[in-house]
Design an enzyme around this catalytic site. Sequence first.
Site, PDB file in Angstrom:
ATOM      1  CG  HIS A  17      -0.365   0.217   2.554  1.00  0.00           C
ATOM      2  ND1 HIS A  17       0.192  -0.770   3.162  1.00  0.00           N
ATOM      3  CD2 HIS A  17      -0.387   1.321   3.323  1.00  0.00           C
ATOM      4  CE1 HIS A  17       0.581  -0.228   4.327  1.00  0.00           C
ATOM      5  NE2 HIS A  17       0.261   1.207   4.476  1.00  0.00           N
ATOM      6  CD  GLU A  39       3.733   2.296  11.908  1.00  0.00           C
ATOM      7  OE1 GLU A  39       2.289   2.205  11.871  1.00  0.00           O
ATOM      8  OE2 GLU A  39       4.355   1.097  11.924  1.00  0.00           O
ATOM      9  CG  HIS A  42       5.417  -0.911   3.613  1.00  0.00           C
ATOM     10  ND1 HIS A  42       4.628  -1.290   2.630  1.00  0.00           N
ATOM     11  CD2 HIS A  42       4.899  -1.348   4.525  1.00  0.00           C
ATOM     12  CE1 HIS A  42       3.482  -2.178   3.103  1.00  0.00           C
ATOM     13  NE2 HIS A  42       3.650  -1.928   4.562  1.00  0.00           N
TER      14      HIS A  42
HETATM   15  C1  BG6 Z   1       1.667  -2.384   7.480  1.00  0.00           C
HETATM   16  C2  BG6 Z   1       2.445  -2.971   8.598  1.00  0.00           C
HETATM   17  O1  BG6 Z   1       1.894  -3.114   6.167  1.00  0.00           O
HETATM   18  O2  BG6 Z   1       1.879  -0.872   7.251  1.00  0.00           O
HETATM   19  C3  BG6 Z   1       1.967  -2.147   9.964  1.00  0.00           C
HETATM   20  O3  BG6 Z   1       2.088  -4.388   8.737  1.00  0.00           O
HETATM   21  C4  BG6 Z   1       2.244  -0.791   9.670  1.00  0.00           C
HETATM   22  O4  BG6 Z   1       2.740  -2.757  10.774  1.00  0.00           O
HETATM   23  C5  BG6 Z   1       1.486  -0.152   8.456  1.00  0.00           C
HETATM   24  O5  BG6 Z   1       1.682  -0.148  10.959  1.00  0.00           O
HETATM   25  C6  BG6 Z   1       2.073   1.278   8.162  1.00  0.00           C
HETATM   26  O6  BG6 Z   1       0.991   1.836   7.036  1.00  0.00           O
HETATM   27  P1  BG6 Z   1       0.762   3.503   7.048  1.00  0.00           P
HETATM   28  O7  BG6 Z   1      -0.002   3.446   5.863  1.00  0.00           O
HETATM   29  O8  BG6 Z   1      -0.077   3.400   8.533  1.00  0.00           O
HETATM   30  O9  BG6 Z   1       2.090   3.767   7.273  1.00  0.00           O
END
Ligand code: BG6
Length: 505
Positions: free
Chosen positions: A192, A230, A254
């Site tokens: 994503h 985070e 990611h």
């Molecule tokens: C997910 C992870 O793929 O991405 C999570 O498994 C993480 O641990 C999340 O919190 C973070 O996504 P975003 O879009 O909130 O930065």
Amino acid sequence: MARDDKFASIIGSEQAEPANIVIFGASGDLSKRKLLPALAHMHRWNLLGPHSRIIGSVREDWSKSHWVNYVHDQLLQYFPDAILNPRSWMRIADKLDVVNGDLADPEMYQRLAKVLHSENGKKNALFYLAIPPSWYEVVTKNLKDAGLADESEGFRRIVVEKPFGMDLSSAEHLNASLQQYFDESQIYRIDHYLGKESVQNLMVFRFANSVLEPLWNRNYIDHVQISVSESLGIGYRAGYYDTSGALKDMIQSHLLQVLTLVAMEAPLTLDADDVRDEKLKVLRAMRPINAEDVDQIAVRAQYSAGKADGVEIPAYRDEDGVADDSSTETFAAVKFHVDNWRWQGVPFLLRTGKALPDRVSEICIRFKAPPQTLFDLHEGNVRNNELIFRLQPDEGMLLSMTAKQPGLSTDLRGVQLDASYGMAGSGMPEAYETLFHDVLLGEAGLFSRADEVEESWRIVEPIMQEWAKQKNITTYVAGSMDIEGMDALLDECEGDWRDLSSTNG
Ligand code: BG6
């Protein structure tokens, strides 16, 4: 510009062909938090195609009206705008259908096939596997056996979520089993992060402007920092997270994907495979990591009790479902190198963690200091030029430069050319909307190919193996960025780690 027009101008107004969107795991968390709101949003902006349907596959014995009520309740919580207008909600409700049964039961797929064939017109289908990866093989095999992988009546695409394996061999196994039933061109592996506006903007910014190209290399760039911080702890996800950790959960997927977009050469065209070929070349050029070097290039830590962003967080080991002696890392930072002509000698520093002071994600391209020190560049808030792509919050770009402080003396100050999207006044699609839209259009450029996933595992495996041997792990207080050993990763770099506090430019 009306909000509709702004949205259409960002996401592209091309409407996909009508399709049956089948969500396996439709009563699960991903479905209610992300998928249903994304589909409702797309419906609202007319991007779904007039005869599209949203078919939930659930284990429970739900009637269609139960499913409709369920979707209503989830949207009320996660995207209330979708149902505020009763007419608009009725149009969504009209698209809903449900299939009950066990994922392991071949009969369920026969029932699904009937539902798909119950409409006239094209039988396009997108199967979204919002279920644990251990089910992927069973579901894809059953789909194939029920004739649902066959594209003679319309497209058939499957969408799978990470984790794509937990190491190289499980990823190879997973890829092989998916490819046994579906062609690679039918498989969409969602990362994503690639759906985020600023990540996509990185490609546009690099390849639609000529001014950057002469600077985008080892001659002018000192190093690159990619940070995803985070503020939340792991919450209710211990079952998954304690077997994963920050390296596998974030860096292998990611952050390495983002790195490839920073470092790749211009693709020949924007066709999915041209783009993915270039990304793969970057991964293949990454310097292999030797076991004996892991402690010099990688740092890990685990949070102890503290307060992050105003919220009390227990020690990781005291989180529900985490073993008392767990040595899983909740923070990881790694220094990588891309050993090719463009990037030789430029460190790429990737870091990510939970329970950190703020929720901030960004890419920082830090340029070298000017060759001659006419001014004291480190005075006050003046530093090397930086180009920042902010992923969250306040998506956008910042270029930090040095200018003269107005006045009689030659004092310097940092100035920022700020192109945050908020300032541009544009509404933005959520990552899942962009990615759904692309799957429906058959555009796979923002999805990871099997070889990219495997190469990424190959890169991080030596670190995983070394860390697996270490039973002790250093801790950091939740809500702090005080991580032992992190600064040492900057040994080859000019300047410090970026301060990620959200107010920092
Ligand atoms: C997910 C992870 O793929 O991405 C999570 O498994 C993480 O641990 C999340 O919190 C973070 O996504 P975003 O879009 O909130 O930065």
